[in-house]
Design an enzyme around this catalytic site. Structure first.
Site, PDB file in Angstrom:
ATOM      1  N   VAL A 307       0.749  -1.188  -0.082  1.00 20.71           N
ATOM      2  CA  VAL A 307      -0.119  -0.043  -0.092  1.00 20.71           C
ATOM      3  C   VAL A 307       0.943   1.083   0.222  1.00 20.71           C
ATOM      4  CG1 VAL A 307      -1.597   1.364   1.317  1.00 20.71           C
ATOM      5  CG2 VAL A 307      -1.978  -1.089   1.131  1.00 20.71           C
ATOM      6  N   ASP A 354      -3.166  17.858 -44.239  1.00 25.50           N
ATOM      7  CA  ASP A 354      -3.988  17.984 -45.495  1.00 25.50           C
ATOM      8  C   ASP A 354      -4.097  19.311 -46.165  1.00 25.50           C
ATOM      9  OD1 ASP A 354      -5.274  16.981 -47.924  1.00 25.50           O
ATOM     10  OD2 ASP A 354      -7.289  17.528 -46.924  1.00 25.50           O
ATOM     11  N   ASP A 667      -9.614  16.495 -43.481  1.00 27.97           N
ATOM     12  CA  ASP A 667     -11.031  16.617 -43.416  1.00 27.97           C
ATOM     13  C   ASP A 667     -11.998  15.602 -44.440  1.00 27.97           C
ATOM     14  OD1 ASP A 667     -10.117  17.424 -46.047  1.00 27.97           O
ATOM     15  OD2 ASP A 667     -11.229  19.337 -45.678  1.00 27.97           O
ATOM     16  N   ASP A 671      -8.805  10.630 -45.984  1.00 25.77           N
ATOM     17  CA  ASP A 671      -7.733  10.813 -44.991  1.00 25.77           C
ATOM     18  C   ASP A 671      -8.047  10.021 -43.562  1.00 25.77           C
ATOM     19  OD1 ASP A 671      -6.378  13.248 -45.885  1.00 25.77           O
ATOM     20  OD2 ASP A 671      -8.060  14.426 -45.240  1.00 25.77           O
ATOM     21  N   ASN A 733       5.580   8.303  -1.867  1.00 28.10           N
ATOM     22  CA  ASN A 733       5.568   7.061  -1.342  1.00 28.10           C
ATOM     23  C   ASN A 733       6.882   6.399  -1.127  1.00 28.10           C
ATOM     24  OD1 ASN A 733       2.773   7.513  -2.086  1.00 28.10           O
ATOM     25  ND2 ASN A 733       2.431   5.788  -3.509  1.00 28.10           N
ATOM     26  N   GLU A 736       7.510   6.750   2.578  1.00 27.72           N
ATOM     27  CA  GLU A 736       6.644   5.810   3.229  1.00 27.72           C
ATOM     28  C   GLU A 736       7.407   4.119   3.259  1.00 27.72           C
ATOM     29  OE1 GLU A 736       2.746   5.619   2.035  1.00 27.72           O
ATOM     30  OE2 GLU A 736       2.802   7.789   1.376  1.00 27.72           O
ATOM     31  N   ASN A 774      -1.824   8.092   1.889  1.00 26.28           N
ATOM     32  CA  ASN A 774      -1.838   7.844   0.491  1.00 26.28           C
ATOM     33  C   ASN A 774      -3.309   8.541  -0.191  1.00 26.28           C
ATOM     34  OD1 ASN A 774       0.305   6.336   0.462  1.00 26.28           O
ATOM     35  ND2 ASN A 774      -0.419   4.356  -0.274  1.00 26.28           N
ATOM     36  N   ASP A 778      -1.820  12.430  -0.477  1.00 23.48           N
ATOM     37  CA  ASP A 778      -1.325  12.227  -1.655  1.00 23.48           C
ATOM     38  C   ASP A 778      -2.120  13.079  -2.772  1.00 23.48           C
ATOM     39  OD1 ASP A 778       1.065  10.995  -0.938  1.00 23.48           O
ATOM     40  OD2 ASP A 778       0.682   9.020  -1.926  1.00 23.48           O
TER      41      ASP A 778
END
Length: 944
Positions: A307, A354, A667, A671, A733, A736, A774, A778
């Site tokens: 985690v 184009d 267009d 294409d 993280n 952690e 988290n 976060d």
């Protein structure tokens, strides 16, 4: 039984072979078992329709909802989170299934939220082939049993005789039987900007699609004239069907961002598994785990590490950030259909565009008028008659004061407006044209030269000789208002018109067209043609008032030559600036068009895409190249003309093979395959066909090339912001992970073991505390970084390489070093307040753990400022992002609440802190900021 005029063909009528365009029309009709004078019978048409099927394009079966849902869970990071959910549930069950499995529920909720976001965004797009099918729903006029009848185009069969008139949509591919002044607008299929003059005569040899003048094709439209044609191909056998097959066989490219996130997810997954296994083994060995309860505790520690290491909110945050960026693009008329495509445009190294309707206005415009007395330039572009007339070239001319030149120019534009079948109308402030665009150009130009409209007002047409490919002329018999003499006004190809002229207009007088004046007129035509103008000459003669409308061709001689006009489909005025901005950003602009090479090169030169002496490569030349030659050509050539749909695909594939991220704009129907193959296809929202809009990943609502450049800027900002929150999430993280890893390994050194009260496994942070960090600390800052304003000039650097990692070596160094400092600061804070360890303290484990928990949260909030740039100081434009400061403030408030509010203390295992504890936590957390400032200073010194 078949009548003598109509033979019953075999049960399956084959496509006439060889190519119908090089065969006599009567032979083609005979092979198809039809009499061109009467057409098929109703019964025979019904039989063929039942046998061959409707004249429609196949569409792919729709993707079932369950498949779309499953596709949302194929991301490696999502799979990793699902594994974490499973482990959390196992641990919860082993521990007795008390209460709710909070970890599993929260992570699962995030996964589901991400899947919903993906489904909602992608459900807006329909299949490209279905769009092709809906686009071609139309009615067609055919001969059945000798009668003209109107049928659904889907009911056309091979052998049907089409009756074509101005404004009709061509319902199937057909070989012309007759054509009178027939012009067909094929720009949506071939890219040709001008309506193509058609002729029933047999072609001498096979020709490219745009030059098959005796054929008409499904999906095109009749701009002028009338004709009849026998259907030779329907449904998937048509040229549009061939494009549909290309779409079926074309696989969509994975975007660079998707590839990078998949790579990051794989690295994170392997890293998490490795770290979790190592820590669980170390914990088991160091703490002498023997009982099942101890083993469950170790397993819970592994889940906590998982985690901690995995930013669970990354997929959802990424989707939200991309959605915000997409909304910003939409406000600039750039509508992105898939979220990940927003960043891809910012990575584009080539924009293959184009010409017709994209770089140009797709509105034929007269810019030059050359007469015996000189030259007049008309400013303004398009069908809106805004502009003025100046003497000489636009860049070196002056006011139009020469009376002779003015009169001659008025007569040229007036004459062209009289020998004209187009109409120019204004409604609700918008100008529109009906009829041939080239003829409409005369009507628009007449409004720009004072006196021209008044001069032709009141003229009545008494007769006409229509334009044909053999004659290359059109004449109109006109009766002026009052008692003026009647006149025959003729316009057409100068090389055909000049030999019919005996005089030339000079001011108010017609003078003999001697050799010197004739040579000067021819030189003017040649000069305009060399500048990529289409040229049309205008002449007239007086005729008796009793001249009848029949037999007017006999009067198309002894004409008075008025002059020649230069016509072009002009570039959009804002495109040159956009091209310059794109080139400043290191993006190469290429033009890929079905138009003439000279015209393509001229437009590309005017826009700054290429130098004036550059050459264009044609589709025929591309067909002769092998793969190596094609790649070499695309490296050096930026203008391609007379190309077919497969050529566009070849060019895009060659560029991608050379390492480019390709944005393809267009267009027309032709294409669509290239738009689908390109890294990001960009369709025109106004002039674009439905198929291009559905094949593309982005649609320009205003058909403005400058919008593409604005979208590129926004795409680069999005990419920068993604790097910001990835840098923040991963380094936070990692802090952690370092806290838990080193806290377990060095528990004895830090005094954790002595304060644990006999627990088998001691952890510096609880799993619920890690989850709090988290989800709360976060997510808010990461989202704020996703909308952070542009800090540097993103268009001043070259595009990101397709193989360049979002998280490169420099970022990984920063992530690991910041994570290490964050973990050390947290553990040192815990040690400061615990008895024993490196520093003697006097608090219990709950207070010390709360102080460490708070230090880690505050360190991550300091890390918000660090993560805005990899090398620029956090104090540079420190207060530019108000959302960042709001996120930081919210994080502080929530952390104070989780520490001081009683019921939250129970839920998260915290205890209240006094002022000294808070001061130490803030001071230790700030070391992250000072360390990163020092690291950036070193990096900047190295770069200098």
């Amino acid at each position: 039984m078949a009548t003598p005029q109509q033979r019953t063909p075999p049960p399956s009528v084959p496509l006439p072979a060889p190519d119908p365009s090089v065969r006599d029309a009567a032979d083609v009709a005979a092979d198809l078992g039809v009499d061109p004078a009467t057409g098929l019978t109703d019964a025979e048409a019904a039989r063929r329709l039942a046998h061959d099927g409707p004249n429609e394009l196949r569409s792919r079966p729709p993707v079932p909802v369950w498949r779309k849902v499953l596709d949302q869970f194929r991301d490696p990071l999502v799979a990793l989170l699902l594994v974490a959910v499973a482990i959390s549930l196992v641990v919860w069950w082993v521990e007795g299934a008390h209460g709710l499995p909070v970890d599993a529920v929260v992570i699962a909720a995030i996964v589901v939220l991400n899947a919903v976001l993906g489904l909602v965004q992608e459900s807006k797009a329909e299949s490209a082939v279905a769009a092709l099918r809906s686009m071609t729903e139309a009615m067609s006029t055919v001969l059945r049993d000798g009668r003209r009848v109107t049928v659904r185009s889907a009911e056309l069969v091979r052998g049907d005789v089409l009756v074509l008139g101005e404004g009709d949509a061509v319902g199937a591919d057909a070989r012309l039987l007759t054509a009178t002044a027939l012009r067909v607008q094929e720009s949506s299929l071939t890219g040709e900007s001008e309506a193509v003059l058609k002729d029933a005569a047999v072609l001498p040899a096979p020709a490219p699609l745009g030059d098959r003048f005796d054929m008409v094709y499904k999906g095109t439209a009749v701009a002028q004239g009338v004709g009849r044609a026998v259907v030779v191909a329907t449904g998937m056998d048509t040229q549009m069907g061939a494009i549909a097959r290309l779409l079926d066989s074309t696989e969509e490219e994975v975007t660079p961002l998707q590839r990078e996130i998949a790579h990051v997810s794989k690295v994170l997954g392997l890293t998490v598994i490795g770290i979790a296994v190592v820590v669980m083994v170390l914990a088991a060995v160091v703490n002498d785990v023997r009982t099942p309860a101890d083993l469950v505790t170790v397993l819970l520690l592994g889940v906590s590490l998982a985690v901690a290491a995995v930013p669970e909110g990354l997929p959802a945050i990424l989707s939200v950030v991309l959605a915000v960026g997409v909304q910003a693009m939409a406000r600039r008329s750039a509508v992105v259909k898939k979220l990940h495509s927003a960043e891809t445009l910012g990575s584009a190294s080539v924009i293959a565009s184009d010409k017709t309707g994209t770089l140009t206005k797709n509105e034929m415009t007269i810019q030059r008028v050359v007469t015996a007395s000189g030259e007049v330039t008309l400013t303004g572009v398009g069908y809106r008659p805004d502009g003025e007339a100046v003497a000489g070239p636009a860049d070196g001319g002056g006011p139009l004061t020469d009376e002779a030149l003015t009169r001659e120019a008025v007569m040229v534009l007036g004459g062209g407006s009289l020998a004209n079948d187009a109409q120019l109308t204004r409604a609700d402030g918008e100008w529109t044209v009906q009829g041939d665009p080239t003829e409409a150009a005369f009507l628009v130009a007449a409004h720009k030269l004072a006196g021209t409209v008044d001069r032709v007002a009141g003229f009545e047409r008494r007769g006409e000789v229509p334009f044909t490919s053999e004659r290359k002329l059109m004449s109109a018999l006109v009766d002026p208002p009052g008692d003026g003499a009647w006149a025959l006004v003729t316009k057409g190809a100068p090389d055909v018109l000049l030999p019919r002229c005996t005089d030339v207009q000079v001011g108010d007088t017609a003078v003999p067209l001697d050799d010197e004046l004739r040579a000067a007129a021819l030189a003017a035509v040649e000069r305009l043609s060399g500048q990529a103008y289409r040229t049309l000459g205008v002449a007239y003669r007086r005729v008796p008032e009793d001249t009848g409308p029949e037999g007017l061709e006999v009067h198309e001689s002894d004409l008075v030559y008025l002059g020649v006009v230069g016509i072009i489909d002009p570039p959009r005025p804002e495109v040159a600036t956009a091209v310059a901005e794109a080139r400043r950003a290191g993006i190469r602009i290429m033009m890929i068009t079905g138009d003439h090479p000279v015209t393509a090169t001229r437009i590309a030169s005017d826009l700054g895409i290429v130098e004036p002496d550059a050459r264009a490569v044609t589709g025929t030349e591309l067909d002769e190249l092998d793969a190596a030659g094609l790649r070499e050509t695309t490296r050096g050539v930026s203008v391609y003309a007379r190309v077919a749909p497969q050529n566009k695909l070849q060019i895009v594939d060659a560029l991608q093979a050379d390492g480019h991220v390709v944005a393809m704009t267009g267009d027309g129907v032709n294409d669509a395959p290239a738009l689908k193959t390109a890294d990001i296809g960009v369709a025109m929202g106004i002039t674009g066909t439905e198929v291009t809009k559905e094949s593309a990943k982005m649609i320009l609502g205003d058909d403005n090339f400058a919008t593409i450049v604005a979208a590129v800027r926004q795409g680069r900002i999005i990419f920068d912001n993604i790097k910001k929150f990835l840098r923040y999430l991963l380094s936070s993280n990692m802090g952690e992970v370092c806290t838990v890893l080193f806290g377990v390994v060095f528990a004895g050194v830090l005094g954790l073991e002595g304060a644990a009260g006999g627990e088998a496994v001691v952890v510096p942070l609880l799993a619920t505390q890690i989850l709090w960090i988290n989800l709360v600390t976060d997510s808010g800052p990461a989202l704020a970084m996703g909308v952070d304003p542009e800090t540097d000039d993103v268009m001043a650097r070259p595009p990101r390489g397709p193989h360049e990692r979002i998280i490169d070596a420099r970022m990984w160094t920063g992530v690991l070093s910041i994570g290490l400092v964050m973990g050390l600061a947290t553990l040192l804070t815990i040690d400061i307040f615990l008895p024993g360890g490196l520093v003697e303290g006097g608090d219990d484990l709950t207070v010390a753990r709360t102080a460490g928990f708070t230090t880690l949260v505050l360190a991550q909030l300091f890390n918000v400022l660090n993560s805005r740039s990899e090398t620029t100081s956090a104090f540079h434009r420190m207060f530019a992002g108000r959302w960042l400061w709001a996120a930081i403030g919210l994080g502080v408030v929530l952390q104070v609440a989780v520490v001081e509010v009683p019921f939250l203390q129970v839920a998260f295992g915290t205890a209240g802190l006094d002022l000294a504890h808070w001061a130490v936590a803030v001071g230790m957390a700030s070391t992250v900021l000072w360390f990163d400032e020092l690291r950036k200073l070193v990096w900047r010194a190295r770069e200098r």
